[in-house]
Design a protein around this motif. Structure first.
Motif, PDB file in Angstrom:
ATOM      1  N   ASP A 122      -6.934  28.767  -4.340  1.00  0.00           N
ATOM      2  CA  ASP A 122      -6.700  28.195  -3.010  1.00  0.00           C
ATOM      3  C   ASP A 122      -5.743  29.063  -2.202  1.00  0.00           C
ATOM      4  OD1 ASP A 122      -8.373  26.041  -3.352  1.00  0.00           O
ATOM      5  OD2 ASP A 122      -6.792  24.635  -3.911  1.00  0.00           O
ATOM      6  N   LYS A 206      -3.195  19.373   3.328  1.00  0.00           N
ATOM      7  CA  LYS A 206      -2.934  18.975   1.938  1.00  0.00           C
ATOM      8  C   LYS A 206      -4.218  18.518   1.238  1.00  0.00           C
ATOM      9  CE  LYS A 206       1.883  17.697   2.803  1.00  0.00           C
ATOM     10  NZ  LYS A 206       2.932  16.661   2.706  1.00  0.00           N
ATOM     11  N   PRO A 207      -5.198  19.399   1.162  1.00  0.00           N
ATOM     12  CA  PRO A 207      -6.463  19.030   0.519  1.00  0.00           C
ATOM     13  C   PRO A 207      -6.316  18.970  -0.992  1.00  0.00           C
ATOM     14  CG  PRO A 207      -6.463  21.350   1.042  1.00  0.00           C
ATOM     15  CD  PRO A 207      -5.174  20.799   1.587  1.00  0.00           C
ATOM     16  N   PHE A 208      -7.336  18.460  -1.659  1.00  0.00           N
ATOM     17  CA  PHE A 208      -7.284  18.430  -3.117  1.00  0.00           C
ATOM     18  C   PHE A 208      -7.378  19.858  -3.662  1.00  0.00           C
ATOM     19  CE2 PHE A 208     -11.914  18.011  -2.348  1.00  0.00           C
ATOM     20  CZ  PHE A 208     -12.421  18.982  -3.207  1.00  0.00           C
ATOM     21  N   THR A 209      -6.838  20.039  -4.833  1.00  0.00           N
ATOM     22  CA  THR A 209      -6.800  21.364  -5.449  1.00  0.00           C
ATOM     23  C   THR A 209      -8.218  21.888  -5.690  1.00  0.00           C
ATOM     24  OG1 THR A 209      -4.717  20.844  -6.552  1.00  0.00           O
ATOM     25  CG2 THR A 209      -5.975  22.705  -7.420  1.00  0.00           C
ATOM     26  N   LEU A 211     -10.345  22.756  -3.131  1.00  0.00           N
ATOM     27  CA  LEU A 211     -11.197  22.617  -1.954  1.00  0.00           C
ATOM     28  C   LEU A 211     -11.260  23.908  -1.145  1.00  0.00           C
ATOM     29  CD1 LEU A 211     -12.958  20.948  -0.064  1.00  0.00           C
ATOM     30  CD2 LEU A 211     -10.867  20.172   1.087  1.00  0.00           C
ATOM     31  N   HIS A 263     -15.949  16.612  -7.566  1.00  0.00           N
ATOM     32  CA  HIS A 263     -14.581  16.130  -7.420  1.00  0.00           C
ATOM     33  C   HIS A 263     -14.560  14.693  -6.899  1.00  0.00           C
ATOM     34  CE1 HIS A 263     -10.363  15.880  -6.195  1.00  0.00           C
ATOM     35  NE2 HIS A 263     -10.807  15.398  -5.051  1.00  0.00           N
ATOM     36  N   TYR A 264     -15.346  14.429  -5.853  1.00  0.00           N
ATOM     37  CA  TYR A 264     -15.318  13.092  -5.255  1.00  0.00           C
ATOM     38  C   TYR A 264     -15.947  12.049  -6.171  1.00  0.00           C
ATOM     39  CZ  TYR A 264     -13.554  14.897  -0.855  1.00  0.00           C
ATOM     40  OH  TYR A 264     -12.755  15.472   0.105  1.00  0.00           O
ATOM     41  N   LYS A 267     -13.361  11.330  -8.786  1.00  0.00           N
ATOM     42  CA  LYS A 267     -12.281  10.524  -8.214  1.00  0.00           C
ATOM     43  C   LYS A 267     -12.710   9.071  -8.074  1.00  0.00           C
ATOM     44  CE  LYS A 267      -9.243  10.280  -4.163  1.00  0.00           C
ATOM     45  NZ  LYS A 267      -8.908  10.894  -2.850  1.00  0.00           N
ATOM     46  N   ASN A 271     -11.174   5.673 -10.081  1.00  0.00           N
ATOM     47  CA  ASN A 271     -10.603   4.537  -9.355  1.00  0.00           C
ATOM     48  C   ASN A 271     -11.250   3.206  -9.714  1.00  0.00           C
ATOM     49  OD1 ASN A 271      -8.812   6.178  -7.976  1.00  0.00           O
ATOM     50  ND2 ASN A 271     -10.181   6.496  -6.242  1.00  0.00           N
TER      51      ASN A 271
END
Length: 293
Positions: A122, A206-209, A211, A263-264, A267, A271
Motif C-alpha cells: 500500500d 484510511k482504507p483497509f489494508t 486496498l 475482503h468484503y 468481513k 460480523n
C-alpha cells in the motif's frame, strides 16, 4: 523527439534510461515517506528498493525477449549487453513485465524478512503511477512504443523524425514515414499521473489494508488495456483481436477485483454470529425462600 538527453564523455545517455532512473528514485522517496507516515519501517522499503529495481528491469527485459525472441537468434549476448545499439542502456523493455517482476520481488522480500506484505505494498502503490508517468515520457522522447495512425483532423497526433525508432519501423513495414500517429505514450503517461493522484487520495481515507495495492493492479491493467487500443502492433504480436498485454490486463483486473471482493465477504462473515454455536442458558432468577415454622 529527443532520444539522447545528454552526452557524458562522448557516451550518449538515452532519455528513456534517464527517465526510468528518475522514476525509480522518486518512487522510492515517496514510498519511504509514506511508509514512515503509516507507522512502517522506511528502511525496509529502502532495502527492498534495490531488489525491486533489479527485478523490474529483469522482468521487463524477459517479457520483451519472450515476445521477440527471433530478434536475438544467433546473438543471445544482445539480451543482456548494456551497450547494444551503440548507446548505454538495454533497449527493449515491456512495462507489464517489470510490474509483475516488482510484485514478485516485493512479496518474496517481505516474506523472507517476516514482514507483512500488504501494508508495505500500500505504501508503494502511488509510486507505480509515478513510474508510469515518467517512463512513458521517456518513451515519447525516445520515439518508441508509438501509436497507430490517428484519425484525419485529430488534434492529438505526432510526426516522428526519420531517425526515430517509430519512423524506422513504419518505413520498414509500410515503406512510409511515421506521420500523424497517436501519442499513445502520452496517453499512458497521463493515466499514470491520474493513478497516482487517486491512490494518494484513497490513502487519506484510511482504507483497509491492501486496498491501495489491489486498486493499483486494477487501475494499471485497465489503463494498459485501453492504451493498447492506440498502440501499433503487427498481427504476429496479437492473440486474436487482443494484444498479449490486453490478455494479461484482463487477468489482473479479475484478480484485483476478486481480492477486494474476498475482503468484503470475509468481513461480512466475520460480523455474522456463528449459527452452530449453542447459546448459553440464561441464569434462573434466585428466589428468596422463607422458612415457615
Amino acid at each position: 523527439m529527443h532520444p539522447t538527453m545528454i552526452n557524458i564523455f562522448s557516451l550518449p545517455i538515452p532519455s528513456y534510461g534517464l527517465m526510468l532512473a528518475l522514476s525509480f528514485l522518486l518512487g522510492i522517496w515517496i514510498a519511504t515517506r509514506r511508509a514512515k507516515k503509516m507507522g512502517l519501517d522506511p528502511d525496509a522499503v529502502a532495502d527492498m528498493s534495490f531488489y525491486l529495481i533489479i527485478s523490474s528491469i529483469v522482468g521487463s527485459r524477459l517479457y520483451y525477449v519472450i515476445l521477440n525472441f527471433d530478434e536475438f537468434r544467433g546473438n543471445l549476448l544482445a539480451i543482456i549487453n548494456p551497450f547494444h545499439g551503440g548507446s548505454l542502456g538495454i533497449g527493449g523493455l515491456v512495462m507489464f513485465g517489470g510490474f509483475i517482476g516488482a510484485i514478485l520481488a516485493g512479496f518474496i522480500f517481505f516474506k523472507l524478512k517476516k514482514l507483512p506484505f500488504l501494508p508495505y505494498a500500500d505504501a508503494c502503490a502511488p509510486s507505480v503511477g509515478i513510474g508510469v508517468f515518467l517512463t512513458r515520457i521517456g518513451c515519447f522522447l525516445n520515439g518508441c512504443c508509438y501509436g497507430t495512425i490517428a484519425r484525419i483532423g485529430s488534434t492529438f497526433s505526432v510526426t516522428y523524425p526519420q531517425t526515430s525508432p517509430a519512423s524506422a519501423a513504419w518505413h520498414h513495414q509500410h515503406s512510409i514515414g511515421a506521420h500523424g500517429l497517436q501519442p499513445s505514450q502520452l496517453y499512458e503517461s497521463a493515466g499514470g499521473l491520474v493513478m497516482a493522484l487517486i491512490l494518494f487520495w484513497v490513502g487519506t481515507k484510511k482504507p483497509f489494508t491492501g486496498l491501495q495495492f489491489y486498486l493499483t493492479i486494477i487501475m494499471y491493467s485497465v489503463l494498459r488495456f485501453f492504451v493498447e487500443l492506440t498502440r501499433y502492433y503487427s498481427a504476429s504480436e496479437k492473440i486474436g483481436p487482443l494484444t498479449h498485454n490486453q490478455v494479461i490486463s484482463i487477468f489482473f483486473v479479475l484478480l484485483g477485483s476478486a481480492l477486494i471482493l474476498r475482503h468484503y465477504l470475509k468481513k461480512e462473515n466475520d460480523n455474522q454470529p456463528d449459527q452452530n454455536q449453542t447459546p448459553e442458558p440464561a441464569e434462573e432468577p434466585v428466589q428468596a425462600v422463607t422458612d415457615k415454622k
